[in-house]
Design a protein around this motif. Structure first.
Motif, PDB file in Angstrom:
ATOM      1  N   VAL A 103       4.406  -0.227  -4.778  1.00  0.00           N
ATOM      2  CA  VAL A 103       4.530  -1.668  -4.596  1.00  0.00           C
ATOM      3  C   VAL A 103       3.662  -2.373  -5.629  1.00  0.00           C
ATOM      4  N   CYS A 104       3.934  -3.629  -5.818  1.00  0.00           N
ATOM      5  CA  CYS A 104       3.174  -4.453  -6.753  1.00  0.00           C
ATOM      6  C   CYS A 104       1.697  -4.462  -6.364  1.00  0.00           C
ATOM      7  N   ALA A 105       0.815  -4.441  -7.361  1.00  0.00           N
ATOM      8  CA  ALA A 105      -0.627  -4.383  -7.109  1.00  0.00           C
ATOM      9  C   ALA A 105      -1.235  -5.739  -6.762  1.00  0.00           C
ATOM     10  N   ALA A 106      -0.457  -6.809  -6.817  1.00  0.00           N
ATOM     11  CA  ALA A 106      -0.992  -8.144  -6.531  1.00  0.00           C
ATOM     12  C   ALA A 106      -1.395  -8.251  -5.061  1.00  0.00           C
ATOM     13  N   ARG A 107      -2.566  -8.817  -4.808  1.00  0.00           N
ATOM     14  CA  ARG A 107      -3.073  -8.990  -3.452  1.00  0.00           C
ATOM     15  C   ARG A 107      -3.335 -10.467  -3.179  1.00  0.00           C
ATOM     16  N   GLY A 108      -3.202 -10.844  -1.927  1.00  0.00           N
ATOM     17  CA  GLY A 108      -3.475 -12.224  -1.539  1.00  0.00           C
ATOM     18  C   GLY A 108      -2.508 -13.228  -2.130  1.00  0.00           C
ATOM     19  N   VAL A 109      -1.268 -12.810  -2.340  1.00  0.00           N
ATOM     20  CA  VAL A 109      -0.294 -13.702  -2.976  1.00  0.00           C
ATOM     21  C   VAL A 109       0.711 -14.276  -1.984  1.00  0.00           C
ATOM     22  N   GLN A 110       0.687 -13.789  -0.746  1.00  0.00           N
ATOM     23  CA  GLN A 110       1.566 -14.353   0.270  1.00  0.00           C
ATOM     24  C   GLN A 110       0.908 -14.215   1.639  1.00  0.00           C
ATOM     25  N   TYR A 111       1.369 -15.042   2.558  1.00  0.00           N
ATOM     26  CA  TYR A 111       0.734 -15.103   3.872  1.00  0.00           C
ATOM     27  C   TYR A 111       1.805 -15.105   4.954  1.00  0.00           C
ATOM     28  N   VAL A 112       1.475 -14.447   6.050  1.00  0.00           N
ATOM     29  CA  VAL A 112       2.368 -14.405   7.203  1.00  0.00           C
ATOM     30  C   VAL A 112       1.714 -15.188   8.334  1.00  0.00           C
ATOM     31  N   GLU A 113       2.447 -16.140   8.880  1.00  0.00           N
ATOM     32  CA  GLU A 113       1.927 -16.940   9.984  1.00  0.00           C
ATOM     33  C   GLU A 113       2.257 -16.264  11.311  1.00  0.00           C
ATOM     34  N   SER A 114       1.238 -16.063  12.112  1.00  0.00           N
ATOM     35  CA  SER A 114       1.406 -15.434  13.415  1.00  0.00           C
ATOM     36  C   SER A 114       0.754 -16.314  14.473  1.00  0.00           C
ATOM     37  N   LYS A 115       1.501 -16.623  15.507  1.00  0.00           N
ATOM     38  CA  LYS A 115       0.953 -17.445  16.590  1.00  0.00           C
ATOM     39  C   LYS A 115      -0.190 -16.726  17.280  1.00  0.00           C
ATOM     40  N   GLU A 116      -0.111 -15.407  17.304  1.00  0.00           N
ATOM     41  CA  GLU A 116      -1.129 -14.613  17.988  1.00  0.00           C
ATOM     42  C   GLU A 116      -2.353 -14.352  17.113  1.00  0.00           C
ATOM     43  N   LEU A 117      -2.163 -14.228  15.795  1.00  0.00           N
ATOM     44  CA  LEU A 117      -3.251 -13.828  14.900  1.00  0.00           C
ATOM     45  C   LEU A 117      -3.641 -14.895  13.886  1.00  0.00           C
ATOM     46  N   VAL A 120      -2.210 -14.391   8.296  1.00  0.00           N
ATOM     47  CA  VAL A 120      -2.537 -13.032   7.866  1.00  0.00           C
ATOM     48  C   VAL A 120      -2.213 -12.903   6.381  1.00  0.00           C
ATOM     49  N   GLU A 121      -3.217 -12.531   5.607  1.00  0.00           N
ATOM     50  CA  GLU A 121      -3.034 -12.376   4.166  1.00  0.00           C
ATOM     51  C   GLU A 121      -2.339 -11.057   3.857  1.00  0.00           C
ATOM     52  N   MET A 122      -1.350 -11.118   2.995  1.00  0.00           N
ATOM     53  CA  MET A 122      -0.596  -9.923   2.624  1.00  0.00           C
ATOM     54  C   MET A 122      -0.507  -9.815   1.106  1.00  0.00           C
ATOM     55  N   GLY A 123      -0.305  -8.602   0.642  1.00  0.00           N
ATOM     56  CA  GLY A 123      -0.033  -8.393  -0.767  1.00  0.00           C
ATOM     57  C   GLY A 123       1.457  -8.499  -1.039  1.00  0.00           C
ATOM     58  N   ASP A 145      -8.906  -5.778  -6.688  1.00  0.00           N
ATOM     59  CA  ASP A 145      -9.334  -4.827  -5.667  1.00  0.00           C
ATOM     60  C   ASP A 145      -8.248  -4.716  -4.616  1.00  0.00           C
ATOM     61  N   HIS A 146      -8.081  -3.526  -4.083  1.00  0.00           N
ATOM     62  CA  HIS A 146      -7.048  -3.293  -3.079  1.00  0.00           C
ATOM     63  C   HIS A 146      -7.680  -3.231  -1.699  1.00  0.00           C
ATOM     64  N   LYS A 147      -7.105  -3.953  -0.798  1.00  0.00           N
ATOM     65  CA  LYS A 147      -7.563  -3.862   0.585  1.00  0.00           C
ATOM     66  C   LYS A 147      -6.384  -4.097   1.504  1.00  0.00           C
ATOM     67  N   ALA A 148      -6.465  -3.506   2.674  1.00  0.00           N
ATOM     68  CA  ALA A 148      -5.372  -3.632   3.630  1.00  0.00           C
ATOM     69  C   ALA A 148      -5.339  -5.041   4.196  1.00  0.00           C
ATOM     70  N   PRO A 149      -4.135  -5.532   4.546  1.00  0.00           N
ATOM     71  CA  PRO A 149      -4.053  -6.834   5.183  1.00  0.00           C
ATOM     72  C   PRO A 149      -4.711  -6.806   6.550  1.00  0.00           C
ATOM     73  N   VAL A 150      -5.567  -7.775   6.825  1.00  0.00           N
ATOM     74  CA  VAL A 150      -6.261  -7.810   8.110  1.00  0.00           C
ATOM     75  C   VAL A 150      -6.185  -9.210   8.687  1.00  0.00           C
ATOM     76  N   TYR A 197       1.622  -1.518   4.919  1.00  0.00           N
ATOM     77  CA  TYR A 197       1.044  -1.774   3.606  1.00  0.00           C
ATOM     78  C   TYR A 197      -0.467  -1.557   3.661  1.00  0.00           C
ATOM     79  N   GLY A 198      -0.987  -0.827   2.693  1.00  0.00           N
ATOM     80  CA  GLY A 198      -2.419  -0.573   2.631  1.00  0.00           C
ATOM     81  C   GLY A 198      -2.836   0.572   3.525  1.00  0.00           C
ATOM     82  N   CYS A 199      -2.719   0.381   4.837  1.00  0.00           N
ATOM     83  CA  CYS A 199      -3.048   1.425   5.803  1.00  0.00           C
ATOM     84  C   CYS A 199      -2.431   1.041   7.142  1.00  0.00           C
ATOM     85  N   GLU A 200      -2.545   1.927   8.101  1.00  0.00           N
ATOM     86  CA  GLU A 200      -1.998   1.666   9.440  1.00  0.00           C
ATOM     87  C   GLU A 200      -3.009   0.842  10.237  1.00  0.00           C
ATOM     88  N   SER A 201      -3.133  -0.415   9.868  1.00  0.00           N
ATOM     89  CA  SER A 201      -4.147  -1.277  10.472  1.00  0.00           C
ATOM     90  C   SER A 201      -3.705  -1.771  11.846  1.00  0.00           C
TER      91      SER A 201
END
Length: 318
Positions: A103-117, A120-123, A145-150, A197-201
């Motif tokens: 997958v593309c190495a770009a991080r923090g380029v899109q976001y997922v809106e969750s009513k519960e969370l 959430v930042e995603m790559g 730097d690579h990090k899992a979405p949290v 993506y990243g890990c099984e978070s």
């Protein structure tokens, strides 16, 4: 040398035009997607498919396809034909790290809106360009730097056990997906799947469960997961559990560790709260349904996942 009918189209020595193998690939993709649209009653029409547009096409339609898949296999189509004596009594979820993709190495380029969370930042989950770490949209970015979405956590209660089973603390798979997270009924029928993506978070597993709660026509009140202690604490977090009707639904589930992995859980809280051997409702439940399903799916790790899941369900229901 044996000649086959039509072989002259693959021979450039006679000045004829060679049949490009990509045309065959495009035709196969179009046929497969049209069949899946028909299978799941999706009205969208597919025009001519070009090789460089296949990924965009699949990304555009994949959510509809998975929704159709999940609704079909959680409906009476499954339950009326399943011969399993404990059909659909529980859901088992697990991550499967085979069949990762770049997958593309770009991080923090899109976001997922969750009513519960919340947000959430995603790559980027697009495929990188040939010879690059980045996709066409982000090819001008520098390596990051690579990090899992949290998600934004309310506290660290999820990490307050002695069990060393928290998966998001493991090594991250840089520039690759972390496989998939699958949901399987205890009778062996796959009812949903999401790419990781990243890990099984915990964040991604939780978001997958929320998605299942929205889409499945039948979601039993029993759930097994190999890291159930951290997941259960994440789900029953008081501030998170009241966020929506789906978070309330998940908080009310009976959640245990699957029987094969329970030996790894040594914390007293785990032994007391997520023990599959002390919960009578899990006595006859096959909590290894996911692991058994993965043995089949792994054989086709480079094929279209949804098609293979459909094939596995057909086999299991026979």
């Amino acid at each position: 040398m044996m000649n086959f009918w039509g072989s002259e189209w693959m021979d450039s020595s006679n000045s004829t035009e060679i049949l490009d193998r990509r045309r065959l690939s495009e035709a196969w993709y179009k046929k497969t997607i049209i069949e899946m649209f028909t299978e799941y009653n999706i009205d969208d029409k597919i025009e001519f498919i070009k090789s460089d547009k296949i990924e965009a096409l699949l990304v555009f339609h994949v959510e509809k396809l998975w929704k159709g898949f999940s609704k079909k296999w959680s409906s009476s189509f499954h339950t009326d034909n399943c011969k399993h004596t404990e059909c659909s009594k529980a859901i088992i979820i697990d991550g499967h790290m085979k069949g990762t993709r770049s997958v593309c190495a770009a991080r923090g380029v899109q976001y997922v809106e969750s009513k519960e969370l919340g947000t959430v930042e995603m790559g980027c989950w697009k495929m990188p360009c040939k010879g690059s770490m980045y996709c066409q949209d982000h090819k001008n970015l520098q390596m990051q730097d690579h990090k899992a979405p949290v998600a934004k956590e309310y506290d660290n209660e999820e990490d307050s056990t002695d069990c060393k089973t928290l998966k998001e603390k493991g090594p991250l798979i840089k520039c690759k997906t972390a496989g998939i997270c699958a949901s399987v009924y205890n009778c062996g029928i796959i009812n949903g799947m999401k790419e990781l993506y990243g890990c099984e978070s915990l964040t991604q597993v939780y978001m997958f469960l929320v998605w299942l709660a929205k889409e499945l026509l039948h979601f039993p009140n029993l759930l097994a997961y190999d890291d159930a202690c951290h997941l259960k604490k994440f789900i029953i977090n008081p501030l998170r559990a009241i966020k929506s009707q789906y978070s309330q639904f998940l908080a009310a589930l009976r959640i245990v560790v699957d029987k094969m992995h329970f030996a790894n859980h040594v914390d007293k809280w785990c032994r007391r709260n997520v023990n599959p051997y002390t919960d009578e409702q899990f006595k006859n439940i096959n909590t290894e349904a996911c692991e058994q399903t993965f043995q089949f799916v792994a054989k086709y790790k480079y094929s279209i996942q949804l098609n293979i899941c459909h094939m596995e369900n057909i086999i299991c229901s026979c």
